[in-house]
Design an enzyme around this catalytic site. Structure first.
Site, PDB file in Angstrom:
ATOM      1  N   PRO A 210      90.965  68.482  54.548  1.00 18.24           N
ATOM      2  CA  PRO A 210      90.127  67.493  53.890  1.00 18.24           C
ATOM      3  C   PRO A 210      89.310  68.148  52.774  1.00 18.24           C
ATOM      4  CG  PRO A 210      89.734  67.519  56.262  1.00 18.24           C
ATOM      5  CD  PRO A 210      90.631  68.654  55.968  1.00 18.24           C
ATOM      6  N   GLY A 211      89.088  67.412  51.713  1.00 16.92           N
ATOM      7  CA  GLY A 211      88.219  67.907  50.650  1.00 16.92           C
ATOM      8  C   GLY A 211      88.919  68.728  49.598  1.00 16.92           C
ATOM      9  N   LYS A 214      93.229  65.807  47.415  1.00 11.56           N
ATOM     10  CA  LYS A 214      94.536  65.147  47.467  1.00 11.56           C
ATOM     11  C   LYS A 214      94.464  63.772  46.801  1.00 11.56           C
ATOM     12  CE  LYS A 214      94.848  65.652  52.027  1.00 11.56           C
ATOM     13  NZ  LYS A 214      93.742  66.574  52.338  1.00 11.56           N
ATOM     14  N   HIS A 430      70.838  92.688  67.229  1.00 17.11           N
ATOM     15  CA  HIS A 430      72.132  92.013  67.273  1.00 17.11           C
ATOM     16  C   HIS A 430      72.769  91.985  65.869  1.00 17.11           C
ATOM     17  CE1 HIS A 430      74.900  88.811  68.907  1.00 17.11           C
ATOM     18  NE2 HIS A 430      75.007  88.576  67.602  1.00 17.11           N
ATOM     19  N   GLU A 431      72.008  91.520  64.895  1.00 15.02           N
ATOM     20  CA  GLU A 431      72.548  91.415  63.530  1.00 15.02           C
ATOM     21  C   GLU A 431      72.796  92.803  62.943  1.00 15.02           C
ATOM     22  OE1 GLU A 431      73.726  88.692  62.415  1.00 15.02           O
ATOM     23  OE2 GLU A 431      72.838  87.489  64.019  1.00 15.02           O
ATOM     24  N   HIS A 434      76.153  93.898  64.106  1.00 16.40           N
ATOM     25  CA  HIS A 434      77.240  93.327  63.301  1.00 16.40           C
ATOM     26  C   HIS A 434      77.367  94.077  61.977  1.00 16.40           C
ATOM     27  CE1 HIS A 434      78.254  89.866  65.684  1.00 16.40           C
ATOM     28  NE2 HIS A 434      77.078  89.273  65.566  1.00 16.40           N
ATOM     29  N   ASP A 506      80.149  84.643  69.185  1.00 15.77           N
ATOM     30  CA  ASP A 506      80.903  85.832  68.773  1.00 15.77           C
ATOM     31  C   ASP A 506      82.036  86.099  69.755  1.00 15.77           C
ATOM     32  OD1 ASP A 506      79.046  86.165  66.794  1.00 15.77           O
ATOM     33  OD2 ASP A 506      77.842  87.632  67.896  1.00 15.77           O
TER      34      ASP A 506
HETATM   35 ZN    ZN Z   1      76.434  87.543  66.482  1.00 13.71          ZN
END
Ligand code: ZN
Length: 695
Positions: A210-211, A214, A430-431, A434, A506
């Protein structure tokens, strides 16, 4: 298969007819009460009326044609209304009784013709109630868009010439345009193709999420070829009454034939075109009939009749194979999300007409938005414009668009959410986990942004800036991706000695990747290069219909493989994060202090080249500089608005005269001061006139 249609349609219409009659009965019995004149009108008995007439107490009678009700006025001014008993003939009374009286000058008799308008007014309540009922019924039946009287009508909207879209206005779909150019050429010069004995496809299926534009590109085909464009959505065919869909299809193609050459565009064709006989209870009669009718129509029209059917879907896998057979939708064009070059074009397209800062780099924007559809980009640019307006800015800056992109990806900032120190620390580690794993991946994409500012439902957010669009993933890349996802959880475990629920998304994504590696891409040695994924999910959720096409034994083997992939990745991630203890701590500390790190800041913190203090002051400087620009813009806007408001006010008061009571109790008319100065000469005459009027 269509013999059901007649009785069903008739039933539907009969039902409405009955309702209509009932409503008329109710309204006509009530309308007397409804429309009785206001209370000052007296209702006279017929005998009294006659008495008053004889005594000469009636001044005026209004006679309405074909009506047994007279209105009128008595000599003392009382308005009255009187009903002639139905056993009398009103016309005779008028002729024989009232008209002679009026001839004698006793009273005025006005005859009002029952005009078309008054007839219509009388019907108004009935019509209104009927409309109300229709609305109620329509909402019950699932709310279609057409009128109730044209059940079987196609509902297709035909457009031609208005707001013509051509290929020029379609950004980023070069290959797709080229593929459709043939159809445009055919519509323009059908003779050429007929002479060659070439068979042009009757149906083209546009496949894409979608988007992706089309509908837009289909309109462009019609615009480019300058032919009418009929558009209808697959869901418009499916209604409460059986047989309606099929009749709509017939109607649509009848219209198209009359207007050929033309384009018929069916959006969401999967709504009618799903595999027949699938789903609970063996499928849906109505849908099957509609689909059959569609196929019959497509087979029925002449190969070179000049009707080209374009249909859009994002689920080609659920379509009935009959649709895709030669002579029907035998050509597919995949409209995918634009690549980086395409996105740059789309950004440029939607930047048109918006005041942009010169420093905006469309290339960076395009790079940051892999997977964005043109609709997403339009949304992003609009969001940026909204953000700018909200801060009372006058031009859109790069920062505004960057924030808009982040909003589209992760939702708006939740600045007001109160987060405890402990939770903040958890998110920061946590970040940082990552980000550090991403940064440590050789040849990986740079970390574009890390933040512990909650957005949408996420507590924090780490974003990479892909250096190029990827169309394939290698096994190594997929393993890296799993490690990136595990980075958050692993960092919590190592550095906070506890784990949280924040990693659930995650883990879900990591497990999905591992599962796909084993069952879809044949990347596990133990299972071998076999695809066990089930593409047979037809219109119920996967959980309902997908059947395992493998044994219990194999299933547990797959589970074991998935687990071993995750565990290996976990161990690897642990190794990386233990090795980067200093970096993790620096990044987490920086996040706690600054909440958000951009690419440059993250690099500096990771490498340890700048202290948090340095970064903070640089950040503050930048913030201050930006504030100056924003304030300037806001000031400019405020000035401009004030000027406009003043001008508007002046415009409004121009020539307005104000009446003031003077001390003698007389009204004196004064000209509005500003305009008085401007237009004294021309207005003096007028105002003196007004003056006298007001006295
Ligand atoms: Zn995370």
């Amino acid at each position: 298969m269509n013999n059901k249609k007649g009785p069903q349609l008739f039933k539907g219409l009969a039902l409405y007819a009955v309702i209509f009659l009932v409503v008329i009965a109710i309204v006509s019995s009530v309308s007397g009460g409804f429309f009785a004149d206001d209370q000052s009108t007296t209702e006279l008995e017929y005998s009294d009326f006659v008495l008053y007439l004889e005594k000469g107490m009636v001044n005026e009678v209004i006679v309405k044609e074909n009506s047994l009700t007279y209105k009128g006025k008595l000599v003392d001014g009382t308005a009255f209304v009187v009903s002639v008993p139905s056993s009398y003939d009103a016309a005779v009374i008028t002729e024989k009784y009232l008209v002679p009286l009026s001839a004698d000058g006793v009273l005025t008799v006005t005859t009002v013709k029952a005009s078309a308008l008054s007839g219509l007014l009388g019907w108004l309540p009935t019509i209104l109630m009927f409309i109300l009922l229709i609305i109620m019924f329509r909402s019950l039946s699932g709310g279609g868009k057409g009128g109730v009287m044209n059940f079987g009508k196609s509902k297709a909207r035909m457009t031609k010439g208005e707001n013509k879209i051509t290929f020029e206005k379609v950004a980023a779909l070069e290959e797709e345009k080229q593929e459709l150019a043939e159809i445009v050429d055919y519509l323009k010069n059908p003779k050429k193709y007929k002479e060659m004995g070439a068979r042009i496809p009757r149906g083209v299926l546009l496949v894409g999420p979608p988007g992706t534009g089309k509908t837009y590109i289909s309109k462009a085909v019609a615009g480019e070829a300058d032919v009418p464009f009929f558009s209808i959505s697959g869901s418009d065919f499916v209604e409460m009454f059986v047989g309606v869909g099929a009749s709509r299809v017939r109607d649509l193609f009848a219209d198209a034939k009359k207007n050929s050459p033309c384009i018929v565009f069916i959006d969401e064709i999967d709504a009618v075109g799903r595999r027949r006989g699938a789903g609970i209870g063996g499928g849906n009669d109505e849908r099957e009939q509609t689909l059959n009718q569609l196929l019959v129509e497509m087979d029925g029209f002449d190969e070179n009749s000049g009707i080209i059917v374009l249909a859009a879907t994002n689920r080609p896998d659920v379509l009935d194979p009959a649709i895709l057979r030669p002579g029907r939708f035998d050509r597919q064009i995949v409209i995918s999300t634009p690549d980086v070059k395409g996105r740059e074009e789309v950004f440029a397209l939607y930047a048109k007409g918006k005041p942009l800062d010169e420093q905006i780099d469309m290339k960076v924007l395009a790079k940051r938005t892999p997977g964005f559809t043109p609709a997403d980009i339009e949304n992003t640019m609009n969001e940026a414009a909204l953000l700018t307006a909200r801060r009372n800015g006058t031009i859109i800056h790069m920062d505004d668009i960057e924030e808009a992109i982040t909003r589209v990806i992760a939702g708006p900032q939740k600045k007001s959410r109160v987060i405890s120190e402990k939770e903040k620390r958890l998110t920061a580690y946590h970040e940082a986990g990552h980000a550090v794993v991403m940064r440590s991946t050789e040849g990986g994409d740079p970390v574009h942004q890390v933040t512990i500012m909650p957005r949408g439902s996420a507590g924090g957010f780490t974003e990479q800036l892909p250096q190029e669009d990827r169309y394939y993933a290698t096994k190594t890349q997929m393993e890296e991706e799993i490690r990136h996802l595990l980075g958050g959880r692993v960092a919590e475990a190592i550095y906070l000695k506890d784990i949280s629920t924040g990693a659930s998304n995650d883990l879900e994504r990591a497990t999905k990747i591992a599962h796909d590696m084993v069952t879809k891409y044949g990347m596990s040695e133990a299972i071998g290069p076999v695809n066990y994924s089930d593409a047979d999910e037809v219109f119920l959720g996967r959980d309902f219909t997908s059947k395992q096409n493998y044994s219990e034994e194999l299933a547990s083997k797959i589970d074991a493989e998935v687990k071993s992939i995750i565990e290996a990745a976990y161990a690897e991630t642990e190794k990386i994060l233990k090795k980067h203890k200093k970096e993790i701590e620096r990044v987490a500390e920086a996040l706690l202090e600054m909440e958000t790190l951009d690419q440059e800041e993250f690099e500096a913190v990771f490498a340890g080249t700048k202290t948090i203090e340095e970064l903070k002051s640089a950040d503050a400087e930048r913030f201050a500089a930006r504030k100056v620009i924003e304030d300037e813009e806001a000031k400019k806007r405020a000035e401009k608005e004030a000027e406009e408001a003043k001008a508007a006010e002046k415009e409004k008061l121009n020539g307005v005269r104000v009446a003031i009571l003077d001390k003698d109790g007389k009204f004196v008319v004064k000209e509005n001061e500003d305009s008085a100065e401007d237009n004294q000469a021309e207005n003096s005459e007028e105002s003196s006139e007004d003056n006298s009027e007001n006295e």
